[in-house]
Scaffold this motif. Sequence first.
Motif, PDB file in Angstrom:
ATOM      1  N   SER A 402      -3.837  -1.472   0.342  1.00 31.99           N
ATOM      2  CA  SER A 402      -5.193  -1.850  -0.082  1.00 31.99           C
ATOM      3  C   SER A 402      -6.226  -1.009   0.631  1.00 31.99           C
ATOM      4  CB  SER A 402      -5.428  -3.338   0.199  1.00 31.99           C
ATOM      5  OG  SER A 402      -4.510  -4.127  -0.526  1.00 31.99           O
ATOM      6  N   PHE A 403      -6.001  -0.757   1.926  1.00 32.89           N
ATOM      7  CA  PHE A 403      -6.964   0.049   2.696  1.00 32.89           C
ATOM      8  C   PHE A 403      -7.004   1.499   2.189  1.00 32.89           C
ATOM      9  CE2 PHE A 403      -7.704   2.964   6.262  1.00 32.89           C
ATOM     10  CZ  PHE A 403      -8.997   2.588   6.606  1.00 32.89           C
ATOM     11  N   TRP A 404      -5.787   2.060   2.001  1.00 34.39           N
ATOM     12  CA  TRP A 404      -5.740   3.451   1.536  1.00 34.39           C
ATOM     13  C   TRP A 404      -6.327   3.589   0.134  1.00 34.39           C
ATOM     14  CZ3 TRP A 404       0.068   3.411   3.116  1.00 34.39           C
ATOM     15  CH2 TRP A 404       0.143   3.518   4.511  1.00 34.39           C
ATOM     16  N   PHE A 405      -5.966   2.664  -0.760  1.00 37.72           N
ATOM     17  CA  PHE A 405      -6.471   2.735  -2.126  1.00 37.72           C
ATOM     18  C   PHE A 405      -7.988   2.515  -2.174  1.00 37.72           C
ATOM     19  CE2 PHE A 405      -7.183   0.755  -6.359  1.00 37.72           C
ATOM     20  CZ  PHE A 405      -6.855   1.861  -7.111  1.00 37.72           C
ATOM     21  N   GLY A 406      -8.480   1.637  -1.305  1.00 37.10           N
ATOM     22  CA  GLY A 406      -9.927   1.429  -1.244  1.00 37.10           C
ATOM     23  C   GLY A 406     -10.661   2.680  -0.783  1.00 37.10           C
ATOM     24  N   LYS A 407     -10.093   3.371   0.205  1.00 37.61           N
ATOM     25  CA  LYS A 407     -10.704   4.630   0.650  1.00 37.61           C
ATOM     26  C   LYS A 407     -10.749   5.654  -0.484  1.00 37.61           C
ATOM     27  CE  LYS A 407     -11.664   4.045   5.074  1.00 37.61           C
ATOM     28  NZ  LYS A 407     -13.022   4.274   5.622  1.00 37.61           N
ATOM     29  N   LEU A 408      -9.611   5.763  -1.210  1.00 37.88           N
ATOM     30  CA  LEU A 408      -9.573   6.728  -2.313  1.00 37.88           C
ATOM     31  C   LEU A 408     -10.580   6.373  -3.402  1.00 37.88           C
ATOM     32  CD1 LEU A 408      -5.714   7.321  -2.660  1.00 37.88           C
ATOM     33  CD2 LEU A 408      -7.417   8.938  -1.830  1.00 37.88           C
TER      34      LEU A 408
END
Length: 593
Positions: A402-408
């Motif tokens: 979720s964190f990585w996808f939110g950053k992207l």
Amino acid sequence: MSIMRKIVLGYVIMIFIPVMAIGYHYYTQIYGNLTQQFVESRQKILEQAYANLRTDFARIQSVHRVLQYNPYLTDYLDGVYESDADSVYALTRYILPLNTQSMFANPEIESIVIYKMKDRVLPITNLFRDWSVLDPQTEQTVSSLKAGQGKWLRADPAAPDPDLIYYQYIYNTQITERIGLLEIRVRQSLIHNFYAAAGVEGSWRALLLSGQGDPLTNEAPALDKKTLRLLRADDRKFFINRHTIVNQLKLEPLDVRVIVTGQVGDVFRSVKKKEIVLVTMIVLLLIALSIAYYLLASTITKRIFRLARHMRTLDDNNLRQLTIKSGKFEKDEIGFLIVAYNAMIRRMDELINNVHRAEMRNKEAAYQVLQAQIKPHFLYNTLETIRMVAEANNDKEVADISFWFGKLMRYSLSSAREETVLAKEIEMVSFYMNIHKMRLQSRLTFDIRVGLDAERLACPRFLLQPLIENAIVHGASAVLRPVHISLLATETESEITIDVSDSGNGMTPEKLIALRERLSRHEEPRKAEEPAGVGLKNVNERVKSFFGGASRLEILSESGKGASLRIIIAKRTVADVEDLDRGRRTFDSERVS
């Protein structure tokens, strides 16, 4: 000021005065060029006449060579003949015919005299004279002449077309001793012919000056003081002093300058008469055209005045149309303007009634824009909520994804800028590979090595993501064995290199050649092309456009051993630190938001 006065004033300022000024300037330019060309042509004529004069001088001087290399003449002057009978025989048999032949071949020659320098030479006829009768001043002048040298003198230095005299020593057969002085007197016809060939006729005059510009003839004082001063100070071949044309040339054999003068007015007298007639006709014609223009303009401006008065009466409460009277001008341009004006008034009346509806549509559009701005923030907040719930449930994998996808997603949607820095691109690529690492588990490993200051290198957004996606789709996902993806950024003095390589199956030579050809072409990709080809071509074009110079994308691959995508950036295109700092501040603000 009324429009009629403006039309007249504009005509005078913008047409009449410029036409007259340009016409006068153009005429003076043509007149000056014509005068200059005439003076240059006169100079060429003078130089050609001088060339003919030099030829005549050389022909007359050749008489000396004929006499010098005649053995009977040199023996006679050297006193070789012991008896008078031998001298008389040689004179009548060989010398006098030679003299007669020289006089016949050169009709300009008035007389040929040889001053003998030895006493035992028999003085017969006027051809030979004793050295003692030679003028002392002439003797002093010619005393410095060497063998092979001659000198031309003017018989009367004050005459404008003097007789010329040529002197040259005659030597013995061995050219060791002077035995006589040759004197050739030339008639005035030689100078007359030169002046005639130079165009000295009518009002044109020829004058002789010394090398320093001092007058040598009686007619020289007729020149004005300014012309004489220019002749002394200026070495130009020709010039025009006010109304006087001056051409000059140095006569080297006589060590003088010949000056040919004439009056500009005499040369262009007929042109001046035609000029006066032409200017008078142009002025009269321009005045007549001005009057006709004024009458025509007045008939046109009346209806323009009527239209202007009607326009002044318009307001929000008075939108009545202009009444058109039938007449012969109603279908011309002004009539068309009035028709268009009435149509505009009708349209204005219709638009005023539609203002409220337009305002309502604008409010609705603003509301839709506000809704579009709210949607991305709702998506960010939802992903952040999922991450917080996953952490609360101790589900680290879901929280990380979720964190990585939110950053992207924030990187993709939040910024309106097309430019970023390499460090930000590498950070987003690491998030992207972490998500795929979570999906592929042990089948995917990767490492990132950066050998340069990535915070200082500007680059386009999403420059590396298509390369990483290509390595995952065609490298890691295409095989069942573990695949390693490496991202390496290095720099040299001349360029920066970014390599994205994988240990997958690579490409066949045929496919590699086809892909390289596709990247080298400039046409748009076809729908039948593979998505990888489209993405790589897009990256290649963006690299060339953003970095310029020799920047490019290269593809290296070997079947069964993986593939490598290499971005080469010319160093001269690296952005400055200030722009990058602004870029970092923009990304920091996005991160905070």
